[in-house]
Design a protein around this motif. Structure first.
Motif, PDB file in Angstrom:
ATOM      1  N   GLU A   1       0.801  -1.221   0.000  1.00 30.68           N
ATOM      2  CA  GLU A   1       0.000   0.000   0.000  1.00 30.68           C
ATOM      3  C   GLU A   1       0.834   1.271   0.000  1.00 30.68           C
ATOM      4  OE1 GLU A   1      -3.264   0.135  -0.386  1.00 30.68           O
ATOM      5  OE2 GLU A   1      -3.180  -2.047  -0.603  1.00 30.68           O
ATOM      6  N   ILE A   2       2.141   1.146   0.252  1.00 27.66           N
ATOM      7  CA  ILE A   2       2.963   2.364   0.355  1.00 27.66           C
ATOM      8  C   ILE A   2       4.157   2.372  -0.589  1.00 27.66           C
ATOM      9  CG2 ILE A   2       2.272   2.924   2.717  1.00 27.66           C
ATOM     10  CD1 ILE A   2       5.630   1.249   2.056  1.00 27.66           C
ATOM     11  N   CYS A   3       4.499   1.222  -1.187  1.00 27.51           N
ATOM     12  CA  CYS A   3       5.671   1.165  -2.056  1.00 27.51           C
ATOM     13  C   CYS A   3       5.408   1.887  -3.372  1.00 27.51           C
ATOM     14  CB  CYS A   3       6.060  -0.288  -2.327  1.00 27.51           C
ATOM     15  SG  CYS A   3       4.877  -1.185  -3.363  1.00 27.51           S
ATOM     16  N   PHE A   4       6.492   2.129  -4.111  1.00 25.97           N
ATOM     17  CA  PHE A   4       6.325   2.732  -5.433  1.00 25.97           C
ATOM     18  C   PHE A   4       6.053   1.608  -6.428  1.00 25.97           C
ATOM     19  CE2 PHE A   4       7.529   4.464  -9.523  1.00 25.97           C
ATOM     20  CZ  PHE A   4       6.852   5.669  -9.490  1.00 25.97           C
ATOM     21  N   LEU A   5       4.823   1.541  -6.885  1.00 26.17           N
ATOM     22  CA  LEU A   5       4.354   0.495  -7.788  1.00 26.17           C
ATOM     23  C   LEU A   5       3.796   1.166  -9.044  1.00 26.17           C
ATOM     24  CD1 LEU A   5       3.987  -2.591  -7.983  1.00 26.17           C
ATOM     25  CD2 LEU A   5       1.763  -2.306  -6.886  1.00 26.17           C
ATOM     26  N   PRO A   6       4.572   1.236 -10.129  1.00 28.72           N
ATOM     27  CA  PRO A   6       4.181   2.009 -11.306  1.00 28.72           C
ATOM     28  C   PRO A   6       2.781   1.718 -11.829  1.00 28.72           C
ATOM     29  CG  PRO A   6       6.445   1.308 -11.522  1.00 28.72           C
ATOM     30  CD  PRO A   6       5.912   0.631 -10.277  1.00 28.72           C
ATOM     31  N   SER A   7       2.390   0.455 -11.898  1.00 27.34           N
ATOM     32  CA  SER A   7       1.079   0.117 -12.445  1.00 27.34           C
ATOM     33  C   SER A   7      -0.043   0.711 -11.608  1.00 27.34           C
ATOM     34  CB  SER A   7       0.915  -1.406 -12.522  1.00 27.34           C
ATOM     35  OG  SER A   7       1.068  -1.990 -11.242  1.00 27.34           O
TER      36      SER A   7
END
Length: 222
Positions: free
Chosen positions: A50-56
């Motif tokens: 919920e907090i990471c950098f996830l491009p999609s």
């Protein structure tokens, strides 16, 4: 017993002096990242989806907050320790050169531009017709290291240093330093975001050019 007391007091004094030598913003970032990791450890929080950098997800749901939450969370004790120890000399030097307010603003800008570069490159790589790398848009990244790579490039540009020591083992031309670290970390550590570090370097060059240009203009008129 007396020598032991003197030794312990000496270590404590040196630690206090070392911590006291770290300027306000740099020490503040260390405390924030350390506190967040400690809270995660005590609460058993280890799912960073919920907090990471996830491009999609950033692109589909426009979750821009991930630009910044991903920077201050870390996945392990070694992760946060290594990043914060790397931050100390870089942040101290840049804060001395730029001042606390400007460094804080720069860190915010670096986190933003790093994320934008990450988005662009991840989607270009994932949907290129020749060799699509779809996993890049589903890669979950956390940690302050992307900003640290940016700061390495900027500090090198501002300081004018000619060589850098790689882990105290050998010296390399300063302009190669960030790139050599980029390659070494891929071989020496697991679960390292190549794209996150690469975008940090690119973002660092972007701001280094602008900062150097600004300083040249100020010095010229001064």
């Amino acid at each position: 017993m007396r020598p032991n007391v003197i030794t312990e007091a000496g270590i404590s004094t040196r630690l206090n002096q070392w911590w006291g030598s770290i300027p306000f913003i740099t020490s503040g970032v260390i405390l924030i990242c350390g506190a967040i990791y400690l809270v995660c450890l005590l609460t058993g929080y280890d799912s960073f989806a919920e907090i990471c950098f996830l491009p999609s997800v950033v692109a589909s749901r426009f979750q821009v907050y991930r630009f910044y939450t991903s920077v201050v969370f870390h996945g392990s004790l070694l992760h946060v320790l290594f990043n914060m120890l790397a931050l100390v000399p870089l942040g101290t030097e840049l804060e001395r050169i730029m001042g606390s307010v400007r460094l804080l603003f720069l860190m915010f800008l670096l986190a933003t531009t790093n994320a934008i570069f990450h988005l662009i490159i991840a989607f270009l790589a994932a949907y290129n017709p020749l060799y699509p790398l779809h996993f890049l848009v589903d890669e979950c990244s956390i940690g302050f290291s992307g900003v640290i790579f940016s700061m390495i490039v900027i500090e090198t540009s501002l300081s004018g240093v000619q060589t850098r020591s790689v882990f105290g083992l050998f010296n390399v031309p300063a302009n190669w330093y960030a790139w050599i670290l980029l390659v070494l970390f891929q071989f020496l550590a697991s679960n390292v975001s190549l794209l996150g570090h690469l975008c940090g370097i690119l973002s660092g060059y972007l701001w280094a050019v602008q900062l150097l240009a600004s300083w040249t203009i100020i010095l010229f008129f001064y």
